[in-house]
Motif scaffolding. Structure first.
Motif, mmCIF file in Angstrom:
data_model
loop_
_atom_site.group_PDB
_atom_site.id
_atom_site.type_symbol
_atom_site.label_atom_id
_atom_site.label_comp_id
_atom_site.label_asym_id
_atom_site.label_seq_id
_atom_site.Cartn_x
_atom_site.Cartn_y
_atom_site.Cartn_z
ATOM 1 N N ASN A 252 0.826 -1.201 0.000
ATOM 2 C CA ASN A 252 0.000 0.000 0.000
ATOM 3 C C ASN A 252 0.864 1.258 0.000
ATOM 4 N N MET A 253 0.616 2.177 -0.898
ATOM 5 C CA MET A 253 1.350 3.448 -1.023
ATOM 6 C C MET A 253 2.795 3.273 -1.500
ATOM 7 N N TYR A 254 3.198 2.066 -1.825
ATOM 8 C CA TYR A 254 4.594 1.894 -2.241
ATOM 9 C C TYR A 254 4.890 2.620 -3.551
ATOM 10 N N GLU A 255 3.855 2.801 -4.395
ATOM 11 C CA GLU A 255 4.106 3.522 -5.649
ATOM 12 C C GLU A 255 4.640 4.923 -5.359
ATOM 13 N N LEU A 256 4.166 5.503 -4.238
ATOM 14 C CA LEU A 256 4.619 6.854 -3.934
ATOM 15 C C LEU A 256 6.070 6.847 -3.449
ATOM 16 N N TYR A 257 6.440 5.800 -2.678
ATOM 17 C CA TYR A 257 7.851 5.662 -2.295
ATOM 18 C C TYR A 257 8.718 5.461 -3.529
ATOM 19 N N ALA A 258 8.201 4.660 -4.469
ATOM 20 C CA ALA A 258 8.970 4.378 -5.683
ATOM 21 C C ALA A 258 9.210 5.662 -6.459
ATOM 22 N N ILE A 259 8.144 6.457 -6.606
ATOM 23 C CA ILE A 259 8.273 7.713 -7.354
ATOM 24 C C ILE A 259 9.174 8.677 -6.593
ATOM 25 N N ALA A 260 9.004 8.731 -5.256
ATOM 26 C CA ALA A 260 9.836 9.630 -4.451
ATOM 27 C C ALA A 260 11.312 9.291 -4.618
#
Lengths: 332, 515
Positions: A252-260
């Motif tokens: 969950n929310m890992y896409e945002l960590y990936a983009i960050a």
């Protein structure tokens, strides 16, 4: 190259501050923890990098982590399929996901944001449906497979924890080793092969790339496949690392960590720019921040706020420095 | 403040009365380069002053000084007999100096009236920001009437032809009561018909006492519209022509500092062997009008016509950018299928596109990246780029094409227009194409670079390469063509086969036939 040095300096600065404020930061156990997480999230960011380089975005990677994780644990534990078969299956599903994203974006001309946002919902829903929202564990078995997530090298080369203390202390977590190997492979792909250059070209100017005889649609599809496969591979490692998969929460929310990680690592969201080494350092910065918040006793509720704030400062500083440098060149 | 300097040697004898604008001894230095050196000129009321010069001659620096973007290091600007300091863009606007830029600056999602008054909308309620729509459209319609544009100001700008969009820019300038209108290459994207309309408007503005500074590379137009010509070369005034002196060669000489007897003369022989045969090709955009023609080996065939006649669409179809809907293409007698540019390149067809910034270049990438991207398949082993080969090709192309640059890693965006165009051309030369398609090959580039491009075309034609050019520049069409095919509204309306048949009159006639 200058840019990577700047990012590396930022990483060292954050590490130094953390170490001064809380010496526990330098404890081998803590550093290994950071490296392990850097490895796991690094694999996600490395995949995401290629999509962002085409000028697109992949919001689905977190849900792919959940979905493929569920698929893996379900196939191994519930269905009892053989490990190699499940691995192949997991990667094939990831390839298919990336391929579908790419085709929807290039052939139907949908926007990457929309396609992968729908993916984010769809794969999460499928994951929850498959396990009926129940948490599924691997149990005590699969020790060989779990080595990928929790093993350490070179300590593992000594039988029965007989490695000397120094080696045991400073062995690298497997996810980090895997990420480095993957990073080297992708760096060669990006910088040495014609395809890497094609992706950079199409990210900078898709029209000019087409007018140069580059099959831009094919290269875009390949970028989305790389992203999905990295996410699928990371999914297996994440699930093994936790030894359990919770369908509604895994990834969950890992896409945002990936983009960050990509953005901090100097990958331009406009496309066509970025380096593999930069991304790895960028991911490490995010993980070190995360870790520092924990060990420095900052209220964990502030976690997101701190990470968001530091990333914002870093990216703003980068933009300002570049503008300053550009103006200086212009005046020269 | 501006420093006083001695009157420039190149200045012209003052005419009776105070001129509207006087520029005296303006000098502008940038680190390492003097962009303008002691430039002086005057602008009378209601006069069209053409400013010409190669790219880098200092035209844009001079205009930026008048527009308040740059401050001069020395010299004086006198407006209406009063020395003025133009230190901001707002100051220029307040003094009545307006720009019509080469790139259109309209918001095409808004209507004409909103564009004219963008940022200066008449308000019904100043506090709440409600626009007085009645006044907005009434005022806009009045301005459109003044410039003879007969379309309602509620029309969306995106629904207008390029030429009309340009008129909107002019309307904008008029709406701020400009006394001086600076037009930077206003005709580079409009047809001859629209150009004629533009000239009419310029004449009307002149009659109202508005002065115009007209920057263009198209010398033919300047002959038609300018009252006087100021020529710049390397930052100094290299020529000054009064109305009766304005003539093609007289303008070129001070621009490049030499004579141009053989400017357009391309020495080569055309073979009788067909290189490219196009049979009943159906081009997207004009799907009901089949096109057929033959291009011979070593021939320079020019497609003339108005903007929108279908020439770019034809070139795009031949290059596979837009897949043809039907018909046959034969290359060296063999039928070829072209579905995308990859197919075209493999077959030996290359395209230098019309808009080099959009379709030809990776502006933020190095010269080497740009020169080698199309040929990477030749410079690879097991899909790995052979960097040595790339470097060799790059230095060869930089030399062959005389691309003026510091090194091969310089970014394409820092090159002048002419050198950028050479990079686009160089991208293809190393692939040894059989057919070279060139869409407006010398648009927006200076005379010297133009000549170099012509010399390259000559050299290619000599080696048997067939060149198909789409050009809107009449002097170029007449000058370089072995044969001219004229298009009009998607179909081929005529052909000029011999040097005698190739002349301005017959081409203009053919390109408007059917209207």
């Amino acid at each position: 190259m200058k840019r990577v040095l700047g990012i590396a300096a930022l990483l060292l600065a954050i590490m130094a501050i953390s170490a001064i404020l809380q010496p526990v930061f330098l404890d081998p156990y803590n550093l290994k923890n950071i490296l392990r997480w850097t490895g796991l999230f690094g694999i996600l960011s490395l995949g995401e990098t290629f999509v962002i380089m085409t000028g697109g975005i992949d919001l689905s990677v977190g849900s792919v982590v959940g979905f493929v994780g569920v698929l893996t644990v379900y196939a191994l534990k519930v269905q009892g399929l053989s490990i190699p078969l499940v691995m192949v299956l997991a990667i094939l599903v990831s390839v298919l996901i990336g391929y579908l994203h790419g085709v929807l974006i290039t052939k139907i001309r949908l926007q990457p944001f929309i396609v992968t946002l729908c993916g984010l919902f769809i794969y999460r829903g499928l994951a929850r449906f498959m396990l009926n929202d129940n948490t599924q564990t691997y149990g005590n078995g699969f020790t060989g497979l779990k080595f990928l997530a929790s093993g350490r090298v070179p300590a593992a080369f000594w039988p029965n924890h007989s490695a000397p203390q120094v080696i045991a202390d400073w062995s690298l977590p497997m996810p980090f080793v895997i990420m480095i190997i993957l990073g080297i492979g992708l760096a060669v792909f990006l910088n040495r092969t014609i395809y890497g250059r094609y992706i950079l070209a199409l990210g900078k100017n898709e029209s000019a790339a087409r007018f140069s005889g580059i099959n831009t649609d094919r290269m875009t599809v390949i970028a989305y496949i790389i992203s999905a496969v990295c996410a699928g591979f990371a999914a297996i490692l994440f699930s093994l690392d936790l030894n359990t998969v919770q369908p509604s929460a895994a990834g969950n929310m890992y896409e945002l960590y990936a983009i960050a990680g990509c953005v901090v690592g100097g990958v331009s969201l406009k496309g066509g720019e970025g380096s593999i080494l930069g991304v790895i350092i960028g991911v490490a910065i995010v993980r070190v921040l995360y870790n520092a918040i924990n060990i420095l006793g900052i209220a964990t509720q502030l976690e997101f706020a701190v990470i968001g704030f530091v990333i914002l400062i870093g990216v703003a500083a980068d933009e300002l420095i570049r503008r300053f440098a550009r103006n200086r060149v212009k005046r020269a | 403040m501006l420093k006083q300097s001695s009157p420039a040697a190149g200045s012209v004898a003052a005419s009776q009365g105070t001129p509207l604008l006087e520029v005296k001894g303006v000098t502008k230095r940038f680190p390492g380069v003097t962009a303008l050196c002691d430039v002086s000129f005057r602008l009378e009321r209601g006069e069209v002053l053409a400013v010409i010069g190669e790219n880098g001659a200092g035209k844009s620096t001079l205009m930026k000084i008048l527009g308040g973007v740059h401050a001069p290091d020395a010299g004086e600007i006198v407006l209406d007999g009063e020395p003025v300091a133009i230190d901001t863009v707002q100051a220029a606007t307040a003094l009545g100096i307006a720009f019509v830029h080469q790139e259109l600056n309209n918001s095409d999602n808004l209507d004409i009236a909103s564009n004219i008054f963008l940022g200066r909308e008449p308000l019904a309620n100043a506090a709440l920001g409600f626009i007085d729509r009645r006044k907005l459209y009434r005022d806009a319609d009045a301005i459109l009437a003044r410039i003879g544009m007969d379309c309602p100001s509620r029309t969306l700008v995106r629904d207008l032809a390029i030429g009309s969009q340009q008129m909107v820019e002019i309307a904008k300038a008029i709406s701020i009561d400009a006394r001086i209108l600076i037009m930077d290459e206003p005709t580079s994207s409009i047809s001859q018909h629209e150009t004629a309309q533009l000239f009419k408007v310029i004449r009307e503005m002149q009659a109202r006492g508005i002065s115009i500074i007209y920057i263009s590379h198209r010398l033919g137009e300047i002959e038609a519209i300018a009252d006087r010509v100021l020529v710049l070369r390397d930052g100094v005034v290299s020529g000054h022509l009064e109305r009766h002196e304005i003539e093609y060669n007289a303008m070129i000489k001070p621009m490049i500092g030499r004579d141009l007897e053989s400017f357009y003369h391309l020495e080569h022989t055309v073979s009788r062997e067909p290189m490219l045969e196009v049979r009943d090709l159906l081009v997207p955009g004009h799907p009901t009008l089949p096109l057929s023609f033959t291009l011979y080996a070593g021939e320079i065939l020019v497609f003339a016509g108005l903007v929108g006649a279908g020439r770019t669409e034809l070139l795009h179809a031949l290059f596979g950018v837009d897949q043809p809907l039907g018909g046959q293409i034969l290359l060296g007698g063999q039928p070829v299928t072209i579905r995308d540019p990859e197919d075209a390149i493999r077959a030996g067809i290359a395209l230098v596109p019309e808009d080099r910034k959009l379709n030809g270049l990776f502006l933020e990438k190095a010269i080497e990246f740009n020169l080698t991207i199309a040929g990477l398949k030749q410079h690879q082993r097991m899909r790995l780029i052979q960097f040595g080969q790339c470097a060799a090709i790059t230095s060869e192309m930089v030399k062959t094409l005389n691309i003026r640059s510091q090194d091969s890693q310089q970014l394409a965006q820092t090159l002048s227009g002419g050198n950028q165009q050479k990079v686009v051309l160089g991208k293809w030369l190393s692939l040894h194409p059989k057919v070279l398609l060139m869409d407006e090959p010398t648009r927006g580039i200076d005379v010297a670079a133009k000549m170099e491009i012509y010399r390259l075309m000559e050299a290619l034609a000599k080696t048997g390469v067939s060149i198909l050019v789409a050009s809107s520049e009449m002097l170029e069409v007449v000058g370089i063509a072995d044969r001219v095919i004229v298009m009009c509204e998607g179909r081929i309306s005529g052909e000029c086969r011999t040097k005698d048949e190739i002349n301005e009159e017959s081409i203009v006639q053919l390109s408007t036939r059917g209207n």
